[in-house]
Design a protein around this motif. Sequence first.
Motif: not given
Length: 263
Positions: A115, A118, A140-142, A147, A182-186, A189
């Motif tokens: 978190c 992110r 970008t990301g959740v 989250g 999911l939070m640090i993904s690219s 959303t």
Amino acid sequence: MSIRPRRERGIPLRAVVPNTVTALALCSGLTAIRFAILENWEAAVLMVLAAAVLDGIDGRIARLVRAESRFGAELDSLSDAISFGVAPALILYLWSLETLGRFGWLVALIYALFCALRLARFNAQIDREHQPHKSAGFLTGVPAPAGAALALAPLYLWLSTEEPILHLPVIVAIWTTFIAILMISSIATFTPAIRLRRNVRFEAIAVLVVFVAALVSAPWPTLAVMAALYLFSIPFSVRSYRRIRQQRAAAAGSAGAPEPRAP
């Protein structure tokens, strides 16, 4: 003739209100940790949700009174790191992950750390002119508030059903790690800022009234359903952004193509 050095101006008075709301969100996150230590899980979750509501309105207040500042952005990130990173991690650890020992603490650390990463990535991209997701109306990301709401979904279901399987530390650990990724993904959303057309505003108000009524009468099942709907919307947001990117690429290709020569 000596010229007096110009004093640096402090925070303008109009910025006090949005920064106070941000500070209240931070206090809500810290209070959630206190309730988690006391094993008052309902109050702990409600404090995190209250922080999410306050986090959603402080930026709008700042834009309304034209009080956006770098100080407010940094305070907002600090509040988000505590309220949506540390607080949910400790709540889940004290509720279920504690029985896993060091592994459970590692999962809580991963969630809080991801978190923070992110939020750091978001701050690093504030001044960047080229942001493909933002220019297309996506995130970008959740985001951190979403989250936190997703990570606490097993607790919603457990509070509404008291099903023992929802309290299993292994399931909670897998779910928490999944949300952290999911939070640090690219992935792209959907942004929560939605502009409605005039012909559907009445229907939107009706839906909002039904949602508030369901939230008051049955809060935990309603929150679980909302978390599931948001999670199911991610594949659609990814597909929608991919379509917009393809349209932009096609438009850029047609604009850069050389014109045919006249015979």
